[in-house]
Write a protein that holds these residues in place. Structure first.
Motif, PDB file in Angstrom:
ATOM      1  N   CYS A  54       0.879  -1.359   0.165  1.00  0.00           N
ATOM      2  CA  CYS A  54       0.060   0.023  -0.077  1.00  0.00           C
ATOM      3  C   CYS A  54       0.898   1.153   0.099  1.00  0.00           C
ATOM      4  N   VAL A  55       2.106   1.189   0.580  1.00  0.00           N
ATOM      5  CA  VAL A  55       3.048   2.438   0.583  1.00  0.00           C
ATOM      6  C   VAL A  55       3.356   2.654  -1.059  1.00  0.00           C
ATOM      7  N   ALA A  56       3.685   1.469  -1.681  1.00  0.00           N
ATOM      8  CA  ALA A  56       3.919   1.704  -3.390  1.00  0.00           C
ATOM      9  C   ALA A  56       2.801   2.286  -3.880  1.00  0.00           C
ATOM     10  N   ARG A  61       0.185   7.314  -6.428  1.00  0.00           N
ATOM     11  CA  ARG A  61      -0.897   8.233  -6.615  1.00  0.00           C
ATOM     12  C   ARG A  61      -0.369   9.555  -6.209  1.00  0.00           C
ATOM     13  N   GLY A  62       0.685   9.823  -5.766  1.00  0.00           N
ATOM     14  CA  GLY A  62       1.213  10.951  -4.947  1.00  0.00           C
ATOM     15  C   GLY A  62       1.577  11.867  -5.781  1.00  0.00           C
ATOM     16  N   ASN A  63       1.800  13.123  -5.604  1.00  0.00           N
ATOM     17  CA  ASN A  63       2.193  14.108  -6.336  1.00  0.00           C
ATOM     18  C   ASN A  63       3.533  14.006  -6.961  1.00  0.00           C
ATOM     19  N   TYR A  64       4.496  13.260  -6.188  1.00  0.00           N
ATOM     20  CA  TYR A  64       5.749  13.308  -6.632  1.00  0.00           C
ATOM     21  C   TYR A  64       6.099  11.673  -7.002  1.00  0.00           C
ATOM     22  N   ALA A  65       5.157  11.300  -7.507  1.00  0.00           N
ATOM     23  CA  ALA A  65       5.474   9.813  -8.260  1.00  0.00           C
ATOM     24  C   ALA A  65       6.368   9.900  -9.159  1.00  0.00           C
ATOM     25  N   CYS A  72      14.316   6.449  -8.584  1.00  0.00           N
ATOM     26  CA  CYS A  72      14.691   5.071  -8.117  1.00  0.00           C
ATOM     27  C   CYS A  72      14.128   4.050  -9.302  1.00  0.00           C
ATOM     28  N   GLY A  73      14.040   4.455 -10.497  1.00  0.00           N
ATOM     29  CA  GLY A  73      13.586   3.683 -11.438  1.00  0.00           C
ATOM     30  C   GLY A  73      12.053   3.433 -11.815  1.00  0.00           C
ATOM     31  N   PRO A  74      11.874   2.517 -12.648  1.00  0.00           N
ATOM     32  CA  PRO A  74      10.541   2.432 -13.171  1.00  0.00           C
ATOM     33  C   PRO A  74       9.626   1.688 -12.516  1.00  0.00           C
ATOM     34  N   SER A  75      10.004   0.870 -11.551  1.00  0.00           N
ATOM     35  CA  SER A  75       9.303  -0.296 -10.876  1.00  0.00           C
ATOM     36  C   SER A  75       7.958   0.269 -10.446  1.00  0.00           C
ATOM     37  N   LEU A  76       7.778   1.552  -9.916  1.00  0.00           N
ATOM     38  CA  LEU A  76       6.895   1.984  -9.390  1.00  0.00           C
ATOM     39  C   LEU A  76       5.514   2.281 -10.508  1.00  0.00           C
ATOM     40  N   GLN A  77       6.053   2.513 -11.462  1.00  0.00           N
ATOM     41  CA  GLN A  77       4.924   2.688 -12.570  1.00  0.00           C
ATOM     42  C   GLN A  77       4.662   1.598 -13.284  1.00  0.00           C
ATOM     43  N   SER A  78       5.405   0.341 -13.065  1.00  0.00           N
ATOM     44  CA  SER A  78       5.079  -0.891 -13.786  1.00  0.00           C
ATOM     45  C   SER A  78       3.945  -1.625 -13.071  1.00  0.00           C
ATOM     46  N   ILE A  79       3.674  -1.575 -12.004  1.00  0.00           N
ATOM     47  CA  ILE A  79       2.726  -2.299 -11.130  1.00  0.00           C
ATOM     48  C   ILE A  79       1.506  -2.209 -11.738  1.00  0.00           C
ATOM     49  N   GLN A  80       0.714  -3.348 -11.833  1.00  0.00           N
ATOM     50  CA  GLN A  80      -0.770  -3.489 -11.995  1.00  0.00           C
ATOM     51  C   GLN A  80      -1.410  -3.512 -10.828  1.00  0.00           C
ATOM     52  N   TRP A  81      -1.941  -2.179 -10.600  1.00  0.00           N
ATOM     53  CA  TRP A  81      -2.883  -2.387  -9.207  1.00  0.00           C
ATOM     54  C   TRP A  81      -4.162  -3.076  -9.335  1.00  0.00           C
ATOM     55  N   PRO A  82      -4.678  -3.789  -8.509  1.00  0.00           N
ATOM     56  CA  PRO A  82      -6.282  -4.299  -8.780  1.00  0.00           C
ATOM     57  C   PRO A  82      -7.137  -3.385  -8.497  1.00  0.00           C
ATOM     58  N   ALA A  83      -8.340  -3.445  -8.906  1.00  0.00           N
ATOM     59  CA  ALA A  83      -9.448  -2.325  -8.867  1.00  0.00           C
ATOM     60  C   ALA A  83      -9.701  -1.955  -7.459  1.00  0.00           C
ATOM     61  N   ASP A  84      -9.691  -2.907  -6.601  1.00  0.00           N
ATOM     62  CA  ASP A  84      -9.954  -2.755  -5.113  1.00  0.00           C
ATOM     63  C   ASP A  84      -9.081  -2.095  -4.267  1.00  0.00           C
ATOM     64  N   ALA A  85      -7.684  -1.803  -5.087  1.00  0.00           N
ATOM     65  CA  ALA A  85      -6.473  -1.204  -4.162  1.00  0.00           C
ATOM     66  C   ALA A  85      -6.848  -0.087  -3.274  1.00  0.00           C
ATOM     67  N   ARG A 111       8.053  -6.136  -7.192  1.00  0.00           N
ATOM     68  CA  ARG A 111       8.107  -4.782  -7.699  1.00  0.00           C
ATOM     69  C   ARG A 111       7.825  -3.835  -6.513  1.00  0.00           C
ATOM     70  N   ALA A 112       6.601  -4.176  -5.656  1.00  0.00           N
ATOM     71  CA  ALA A 112       6.165  -3.460  -4.789  1.00  0.00           C
ATOM     72  C   ALA A 112       6.971  -3.342  -3.383  1.00  0.00           C
ATOM     73  N   ASN A 113       7.739  -4.679  -3.340  1.00  0.00           N
ATOM     74  CA  ASN A 113       8.623  -4.924  -2.320  1.00  0.00           C
ATOM     75  C   ASN A 113       9.934  -4.056  -2.520  1.00  0.00           C
ATOM     76  N   ALA A 114      10.432  -4.102  -3.935  1.00  0.00           N
ATOM     77  CA  ALA A 114      11.570  -3.120  -4.259  1.00  0.00           C
ATOM     78  C   ALA A 114      11.303  -1.542  -3.776  1.00  0.00           C
ATOM     79  N   VAL A 115       9.922  -1.071  -4.108  1.00  0.00           N
ATOM     80  CA  VAL A 115       9.670   0.076  -4.000  1.00  0.00           C
ATOM     81  C   VAL A 115       9.636   0.403  -2.371  1.00  0.00           C
TER      82      VAL A 115
END
Length: 316
Positions: A54-56, A61-65, A72-85, A111-115
């Motif tokens: 949930c931190v990732a 969704r933050g202003n500084y994404a 830190c690299g592209p891992s954050l924007q590569s994650i496919q979040w479930p609809a109920d995230a 990826r989320a763990n790396a983030v």
């Protein structure tokens, strides 16, 4: 910043780590500060997120994404979040530290763990920056030869390094009895990064001691009630707290460290938002002023003549 927790065989002592019981060892991320910062997000009495991922999600969704990805690299924007995230991450973790988990693929979970690790390392970097640790106090200026202590300040400094023996654990950069002012004294942290058992009484004002009844979910926070004893570093080393011990040979050392807690820095120890603000001191908040701390050191071996003695923090 605290070094990575390690055992010095010559001194027969542990150095480093974070938290009062040293359990944020820094062994995994090579940073005790970073591993310490990973505790609050999913702690039920702090941020209370149900899943570290949930931190990732919040970061994405933050202003500084964009800035995070740039650093830190592209891992954050590569994650496919479930609809109920959003719903999942808005559900607080329960008192028993159990909460709903995000449904992620193995790749996205990695990826989320790396983030989460990158997030922690970023916090540690900020905490180590001049913006947080400027070392710009009058004392630092004194060590640099750019300020003069008043007679009262000089007396306190001599007492700290001498008769009071504060410098034995809260290293001021000088040997006991020294007066300071050398290059080696720059930016002392006032801790030796070890642990000590001071014989501090239990703080029975802490709600934890009274949480020995099941809550609405049947969870009992402290089955031992008032009988609970915080073994500090010893409890962590024993493995009984559920935190992995980096070196299995440390487990046999646990009994030697029962009741010990980490020696904290004394930097800004009396910094308060306003003069009447009451701070709590020692690892369990038992003492409420530096005056009480001094009284405790002076009288801790003098037993009070009666139970609930009103002078318990003054003369006994």
């Amino acid at each position: 910043m605290a070094p990575i927790l390690h055992f010095n065989a010559t001194q027969q002592d542990f150095y480093g780590g974070n938290f009062w019981d040293m359990r944020a060892t820094g062994a995994r991320l090579q940073s005790a500060a970073a591993e310490q910062s990973q505790g609050p997000p999913t702690n039920p009495v702090e941020m209370g997120l149900p899943d570290t991922a949930c931190v990732a999600y919040r970061l994405s969704r933050g202003n500084y994404a964009t800035l995070f990805v740039k650093v830190c690299g592209p891992s954050l924007q590569s994650i496919q979040w479930p609809a109920d995230a959003e719903k999942t991450c808005s559900t607080p973790v329960g008192r028993n530290s159990v909460g709903p988990q995000l449904s992620l693929s193995t790749e996205d979970r990695n990826r989320a763990n790396a983030v989460y690790d990158q997030f922690a390392l970023a916090i540690a970097a900020y905490e180590a920056s001049p913006g947080v640790n400027a070392f710009s106090s009058k004392f630092d200026a004194f060590l640099a030869g750019q300020a003069t202590l008043t007679a009262q300040e000089q007396h306190g400094y001599a007492l700290f390094n001498g008769h009071a023996q504060c410098n034995t654990c809260h290293l001021s950069g000088n040997a006991n009895g020294a007066t300071g002012g050398t290059v080696a004294d720059a930016a002392p942290l006032f801790t030796d990064f070890t642990s000590s058992n001071l014989g501090l009484p239990k703080n029975l004002d802490l709600p934890f001691y009274h949480e020995n009844k099941p809550d609405q979910h049947g969870f009992v926070a402290n089955p031992q009630g008032l009988a609970f004893v915080d073994l500090g570093v010893g409890a962590f080393l024993s493995g009984s707290q559920g935190t992995p011990v980096p070196d299995q040979s440390w487990i046999q050392l646990a009994p030697q460290f029962d009741g010990k807690v980490q020696v904290p820095t004394l930097r800004n120890v009396d910094l308060r938002p306003y003069p009447g603000f009451v701070k709590s001191y020692m690892h369990n908040g038992y003492l409420k002023s530096l005056k009480e701390v001094v009284h405790f050191y002076n009288t801790r071996d003098a037993k009070c003549p009666t139970a609930n003695d009103p002078n318990v923090k003054k003369t006994c």
